[in-house]
Enzyme design. Structure first.
Site, PDB file in Angstrom:
ATOM      1  N   CYS A  77     -61.989  12.789 -19.621  1.00  0.00           N
ATOM      2  CA  CYS A  77     -63.243  12.034 -19.724  1.00  0.00           C
ATOM      3  C   CYS A  77     -64.112  12.296 -18.359  1.00  0.00           C
ATOM      4  O   CYS A  77     -65.381  12.002 -18.535  1.00  0.00           O
ATOM      5  CB  CYS A  77     -62.945  10.234 -19.642  1.00  0.00           C
ATOM      6  SG  CYS A  77     -62.315   9.914 -18.079  1.00  0.00           S
ATOM      7  N   CYS A 147     -48.947  12.704  -6.813  1.00  0.00           N
ATOM      8  CA  CYS A 147     -48.268  14.020  -7.279  1.00  0.00           C
ATOM      9  C   CYS A 147     -48.871  14.008  -8.595  1.00  0.00           C
ATOM     10  O   CYS A 147     -48.313  13.327  -9.705  1.00  0.00           O
ATOM     11  CB  CYS A 147     -46.818  13.735  -7.316  1.00  0.00           C
ATOM     12  SG  CYS A 147     -45.660  15.340  -8.161  1.00  0.00           S
TER      13      CYS A 147
END
Length: 160
Positions: A77, A147
């Site tokens: 997006c 991460c």
């Protein structure tokens, strides 16, 4: 026999209540599309990670090597997620950051799948799965390690 049937009914009803509660806890995101729409707009790898909560292979992302100033955005997006200045080499094989661009740009959800307990990181704009956050980041900053799957992001270099 009655006891066995009662136990089966109890287990079934607990499972149904759990599923109903889980559905009730699902957040609605500003960018919302059907699975078919996501599948047609994302690559197979992006869809697997962002929509199916997959994980890319360690050390496979070209984003691991990026050091130039810029912004990492959601591949689904375009929501701004991380800045290069907050990126660090964790040795884990995935792009790692000590903080997002803004806390309101990401969502966090407890994740107990895969045999470990972690905090899942999602895009706050579309709900795409990004990765996980751990408490083993650089101690001289936030102490956090976001991460993040490289395939879940695009990189936009800073204009000169």
């Amino acid at each position: 026999m009655k006891l066995t049937i009662s136990i089966i009914i109890l287990v079934f009803s607990l499972g149904c209540n759990s599923n109903a509660q889980e559905a009730k806890n699902q957040k609605t995101y500003p960018v919302s599309k059907t699975e078919a729409q996501w599948k047609s707009e994302l690559t197979t790898a992006e869809f697997q990670v962002l929509r199916k909560k997959g994980t890319e292979r360690a050390f496979s992302s070209k984003l691991n090597r990026i050091e130039e100033p810029g912004t990492f955005v959601c591949a689904a997006c375009g929501n701004e997620l991380y800045k290069t200045r907050h990126k660090f080499e964790s040795g884990t094989g995935w792009p790692s950051f000590d903080r997002p661009v803004d806390e309101k740009n990401v969502d966090y959800r407890p994740d107990r799948t895969g045999g470990f307990s972690a905090l899942e990181v999602l895009c706050a704009n579309c709900g795409g799965h990004l990765g996980h956050v751990f408490n083993d980041g650089p101690r001289n900053t936030t102490g956090k390690r976001h991460c993040i799957n490289g395939v879940a992001m695009d990189f936009i270099p800073k204009k000169k």
